[in-house]
Design a protein around this motif. Sequence first.
Motif, PDB file in Angstrom:
ATOM      1  N   ALA A   1     -23.936  -7.292 -53.190  1.00 50.29           N
ATOM      2  CA  ALA A   1     -23.565  -6.064 -52.483  1.00 50.29           C
ATOM      3  C   ALA A   1     -22.930  -6.380 -51.143  1.00 50.29           C
ATOM      4  CB  ALA A   1     -24.793  -5.183 -52.291  1.00 50.29           C
ATOM      5  N   TRP A   2     -22.038  -5.504 -50.738  1.00 50.24           N
ATOM      6  CA  TRP A   2     -21.393  -5.606 -49.426  1.00 50.24           C
ATOM      7  C   TRP A   2     -22.199  -4.818 -48.413  1.00 50.24           C
ATOM      8  CZ3 TRP A   2     -17.771  -2.039 -46.759  1.00 50.24           C
ATOM      9  CH2 TRP A   2     -17.090  -2.665 -45.692  1.00 50.24           C
ATOM     10  N   CYS A   3     -22.275  -5.266 -47.188  1.00 49.91           N
ATOM     11  CA  CYS A   3     -23.152  -4.687 -46.168  1.00 49.91           C
ATOM     12  C   CYS A   3     -22.847  -3.202 -45.953  1.00 49.91           C
ATOM     13  CB  CYS A   3     -23.003  -5.448 -44.853  1.00 49.91           C
ATOM     14  SG  CYS A   3     -24.023  -4.798 -43.510  1.00 49.91           S
ATOM     15  N   ALA A   4     -23.855  -2.332 -46.169  1.00 50.98           N
ATOM     16  CA  ALA A   4     -23.666  -0.896 -45.960  1.00 50.98           C
ATOM     17  C   ALA A   4     -23.501  -0.562 -44.488  1.00 50.98           C
ATOM     18  CB  ALA A   4     -24.858  -0.132 -46.540  1.00 50.98           C
ATOM     19  N   CYS A   5     -24.102  -1.350 -43.611  1.00 49.47           N
ATOM     20  CA  CYS A   5     -23.938  -1.110 -42.173  1.00 49.47           C
ATOM     21  C   CYS A   5     -22.500  -1.399 -41.758  1.00 49.47           C
ATOM     22  CB  CYS A   5     -24.918  -1.964 -41.381  1.00 49.47           C
ATOM     23  SG  CYS A   5     -24.832  -1.741 -39.591  1.00 49.47           S
ATOM     24  N   ARG A   6     -21.933  -2.467 -42.316  1.00 51.94           N
ATOM     25  CA  ARG A   6     -20.541  -2.796 -42.007  1.00 51.94           C
ATOM     26  C   ARG A   6     -19.603  -1.695 -42.491  1.00 51.94           C
ATOM     27  NH1 ARG A   6     -18.445  -6.062 -38.214  1.00 51.94           N
ATOM     28  NH2 ARG A   6     -16.503  -7.070 -38.848  1.00 51.94           N
ATOM     29  N   ALA A   7     -19.935  -1.091 -43.640  1.00 56.38           N
ATOM     30  CA  ALA A   7     -19.120  -0.001 -44.153  1.00 56.38           C
ATOM     31  C   ALA A   7     -19.109   1.187 -43.198  1.00 56.38           C
ATOM     32  CB  ALA A   7     -19.638   0.438 -45.516  1.00 56.38           C
ATOM     33  N   ALA A   8     -20.168   1.319 -42.376  1.00 59.80           N
ATOM     34  CA  ALA A   8     -20.248   2.385 -41.372  1.00 59.80           C
ATOM     35  C   ALA A   8     -19.792   1.898 -40.009  1.00 59.80           C
ATOM     36  CB  ALA A   8     -21.680   2.913 -41.289  1.00 59.80           C
ATOM     37  N   ASP A   9     -18.928   0.859 -39.983  1.00 60.27           N
ATOM     38  CA  ASP A   9     -18.427   0.270 -38.732  1.00 60.27           C
ATOM     39  C   ASP A   9     -19.566  -0.230 -37.850  1.00 60.27           C
ATOM     40  OD1 ASP A   9     -15.729   0.230 -39.028  1.00 60.27           O
ATOM     41  OD2 ASP A   9     -15.350   2.123 -38.009  1.00 60.27           O
ATOM     42  N   CYS A  10     -20.646  -0.673 -38.480  1.00 64.79           N
ATOM     43  CA  CYS A  10     -21.800  -1.218 -37.753  1.00 64.79           C
ATOM     44  C   CYS A  10     -22.347  -0.219 -36.728  1.00 64.79           C
ATOM     45  CB  CYS A  10     -21.464  -2.549 -37.083  1.00 64.79           C
ATOM     46  SG  CYS A  10     -21.226  -3.899 -38.252  1.00 64.79           S
ATOM     47  N   ALA A  11     -22.176   1.076 -36.991  1.00 72.02           N
ATOM     48  CA  ALA A  11     -22.628   2.101 -36.047  1.00 72.02           C
ATOM     49  C   ALA A  11     -24.144   2.165 -35.942  1.00 72.02           C
ATOM     50  CB  ALA A  11     -22.084   3.468 -36.467  1.00 72.02           C
ATOM     51  N   TRP A  12     -24.862   1.556 -36.900  1.00 72.56           N
ATOM     52  CA  TRP A  12     -26.324   1.619 -36.866  1.00 72.56           C
ATOM     53  C   TRP A  12     -26.914   0.747 -35.772  1.00 72.56           C
ATOM     54  CZ3 TRP A  12     -26.962   0.921 -42.880  1.00 72.56           C
ATOM     55  CH2 TRP A  12     -26.464   2.062 -43.515  1.00 72.56           C
ATOM     56  N   HIS A  13     -26.151  -0.207 -35.289  1.00 73.15           N
ATOM     57  CA  HIS A  13     -26.670  -1.057 -34.206  1.00 73.15           C
ATOM     58  C   HIS A  13     -25.678  -1.262 -33.083  1.00 73.15           C
ATOM     59  CE1 HIS A  13     -24.254  -4.554 -35.462  1.00 73.15           C
ATOM     60  NE2 HIS A  13     -24.553  -4.223 -36.701  1.00 73.15           N
ATOM     61  N   THR A  14     -24.417  -0.805 -33.232  1.00 69.73           N
ATOM     62  CA  THR A  14     -23.405  -0.958 -32.192  1.00 69.73           C
ATOM     63  C   THR A  14     -22.986   0.418 -31.710  1.00 69.73           C
ATOM     64  OG1 THR A  14     -22.603  -2.944 -33.272  1.00 69.73           O
ATOM     65  CG2 THR A  14     -21.171  -1.952 -31.600  1.00 69.73           C
ATOM     66  N   PRO A  15     -23.158   0.749 -30.403  1.00 69.49           N
ATOM     67  CA  PRO A  15     -22.766   2.079 -29.917  1.00 69.49           C
ATOM     68  C   PRO A  15     -21.273   2.310 -30.103  1.00 69.49           C
ATOM     69  CG  PRO A  15     -24.114   0.922 -28.309  1.00 69.49           C
ATOM     70  CD  PRO A  15     -23.729  -0.072 -29.359  1.00 69.49           C
ATOM     71  N   GLY A  16     -20.913   3.423 -30.739  1.00 72.85           N
ATOM     72  CA  GLY A  16     -19.509   3.770 -30.904  1.00 72.85           C
ATOM     73  C   GLY A  16     -18.873   2.980 -32.021  1.00 72.85           C
ATOM     74  N   PRO A  17     -17.685   3.375 -32.474  1.00 70.92           N
ATOM     75  CA  PRO A  17     -17.004   2.659 -33.556  1.00 70.92           C
ATOM     76  C   PRO A  17     -16.483   1.315 -33.113  1.00 70.92           C
ATOM     77  CG  PRO A  17     -15.596   4.389 -32.693  1.00 70.92           C
ATOM     78  CD  PRO A  17     -16.914   4.536 -32.002  1.00 70.92           C
ATOM     79  N   VAL A  18     -16.467   0.368 -34.046  1.00 68.68           N
ATOM     80  CA  VAL A  18     -15.944  -0.959 -33.763  1.00 68.68           C
ATOM     81  C   VAL A  18     -14.422  -0.971 -33.874  1.00 68.68           C
ATOM     82  CG1 VAL A  18     -15.973  -3.371 -34.517  1.00 68.68           C
ATOM     83  CG2 VAL A  18     -18.053  -2.034 -34.558  1.00 68.68           C
ATOM     84  N   THR A  19     -13.855  -0.094 -34.703  1.00 69.06           N
ATOM     85  CA  THR A  19     -12.433  -0.094 -34.961  1.00 69.06           C
ATOM     86  C   THR A  19     -11.658   0.095 -33.660  1.00 69.06           C
ATOM     87  OG1 THR A  19     -12.894   0.890 -37.092  1.00 69.06           O
ATOM     88  CG2 THR A  19     -10.612   0.997 -36.307  1.00 69.06           C
ATOM     89  N   GLY A  20     -10.599  -0.696 -33.470  1.00 70.08           N
ATOM     90  CA  GLY A  20      -9.753  -0.568 -32.292  1.00 70.08           C
ATOM     91  C   GLY A  20      -9.899  -1.719 -31.322  1.00 70.08           C
ATOM     92  N   TRP A  21     -10.980  -2.478 -31.431  1.00 67.52           N
ATOM     93  CA  TRP A  21     -11.135  -3.639 -30.582  1.00 67.52           C
ATOM     94  C   TRP A  21     -10.316  -4.792 -31.150  1.00 67.52           C
ATOM     95  CZ3 TRP A  21     -13.674  -3.811 -25.969  1.00 67.52           C
ATOM     96  CH2 TRP A  21     -14.450  -2.703 -25.655  1.00 67.52           C
ATOM     97  N   PRO A  22      -9.837  -5.674 -30.287  1.00 65.56           N
ATOM     98  CA  PRO A  22      -9.063  -6.819 -30.789  1.00 65.56           C
ATOM     99  C   PRO A  22      -9.876  -7.611 -31.800  1.00 65.56           C
ATOM    100  CG  PRO A  22      -8.888  -6.656 -28.400  1.00 65.56           C
ATOM    101  CD  PRO A  22      -9.917  -5.648 -28.830  1.00 65.56           C
ATOM    102  N   GLY A  23      -9.298  -7.820 -32.969  1.00 65.74           N
ATOM    103  CA  GLY A  23     -10.004  -8.538 -34.013  1.00 65.74           C
ATOM    104  C   GLY A  23     -11.010  -7.683 -34.735  1.00 65.74           C
TER     105      GLY A  23
END
Length: 538
Positions: A79-101
């Motif tokens: 299985a692929w990480c379900a947290c990663r599918a949610a842009d790691c929002a379960w442990h990282t404040p705000g979306p990850v998308t848009g940051w370099p890399g």
Amino acid sequence: MAVEAGTRQEEQVAGRVWTVRLDPYGRPSAGTVRLSCSRPACTDQHFPGGAAAGRKAAIDHVNTHLARIRAGGGPRGEAWCACRAADCAWHTPGPVTGWPGGTRPGAVRCGGPVVLTVYADRAGRLWRIAEMCARCAAAAPGCRVLDTAPPPAGTNQAAGQPDTEQERADGTLGKGVAAVFSDHAPAGAPSSAAATPAPDPRARPATPGGAPRRAKRRGKIAQRIVPPGLEPEVLRLELIELGDAFRAYQRRTEPDLALLATLHERKARAFALWADVSGDGSLRHEAKRAETAAQTTREMHENRGGRPADGTAGDQPVVERLLTRPQAAHTRAVLDYAAAHAPYPQAEVRLAVLMLTLRAAKAGSGNVTGQELTGWLQNDAEEVVQRLVAAGWLRLPGTVAELMASRSEDPTAVTVPTLLPDRPRPFDFGKITRARVSGWAQKVVGDRKIRKKKATAATRLLALYTAAHTRPDGRLGRAEDGGLHLDQAAAFCTLPPDQVGEHAELLIAADWLTECDTIAGRLRGRLTERVLPLGGLL
């Protein structure tokens, strides 16, 4: 090999997520809650018994899902990480998308085996079961790992074959398949990080001499896995030992607040250093929380045991205090309020105002019985109540005679208009503190030996004042003041200053004070050991 690696990634499937929620339903006064589950086959349920009944049903629902998942083989290694599918929002404040890399600085990169986790928010309104990677599980606050998936089929660990040196060097496994990480997205899945092969975290590199490297000790603290490669080594070992120490403390049958304060202090220092080393701001936040917890625990230890958490008690006796230090401060505020707002200056009126204020301090009304009034004021009770009602300070649902005839099985609800919620609030404490302070005052005024001495209202007011203004060792007043200000004590008890000593002698006879003197405008003395738990901890 590249074709096989790509095929392996495409075989990954999205991690499963089950979400169970509790929400209000219908009118707020009805107290009904709705239980909903993200699984389509689960229908909504309604519970009129309030949040407690809904929470119990939600926990049972979550356990049912967990039992089915485990019966079906548990978490899936592919299985692929379900947290990663949610842009790691379960442990990282705000979306990850848009940051370099695609990764915010300090964010946890997915990796490790797939695990089955469960999360419950502190409010008891949301539960989440998810298949996710071990790194995201360790980084998500409040997330518990229940089970770990076996290595996916096709890896050398499943086949039981050791990796070769060349396979370790180029990041491939014994059967020509790239190491599988949960951040390698399958086709069609959102990609917020580059899907580049990474070395297998389970592979142990060999030492230069060819001998296998000894595995480092692993540990966990505050729902975080201590990184095996964390430097300096002394920090890594301290974090592991602290995690073990906290878990050992949780297994204790009796609390030890001094030990707990020490553990929180160590955790604050260790997490601050960990934040400096890693640059993770959440670790610094955790360090500040631990520092606050250490301070709070020290205060609890002093309040409950009368002994500082560092063990330096001096000559202070170890006693169980009825009031904590903050509650004692609230008590002194109520005493000052009663002295300033009593409609008449007599000691009997002030004592009644004080006791009734404590009953009505939270909502403006409280229950009282004729027996209690008689215990406070003896034969003056009915006259004092009449005067308070005539002055408009007190409201009764009936007559004064009915109040005086009431008993504990049928108390009378009296109202103090100045304490009603629509008026400015003179006190900021809650119902628990109100009950503790009211119970304290009842113990002082109803003290058995003071009753035997037939003490007047002025003497009882002096007993209240002295108990509320003591140091931990029972001495009156602050050390720098050399005792209580005689004129202030006299004003509270509605006595001339030269008569305070006479009433203090009555308290000595009642085994309330061990000694007293009124020299140089100060009232000096000390509570007896019998009443030391009633002391107010200046």
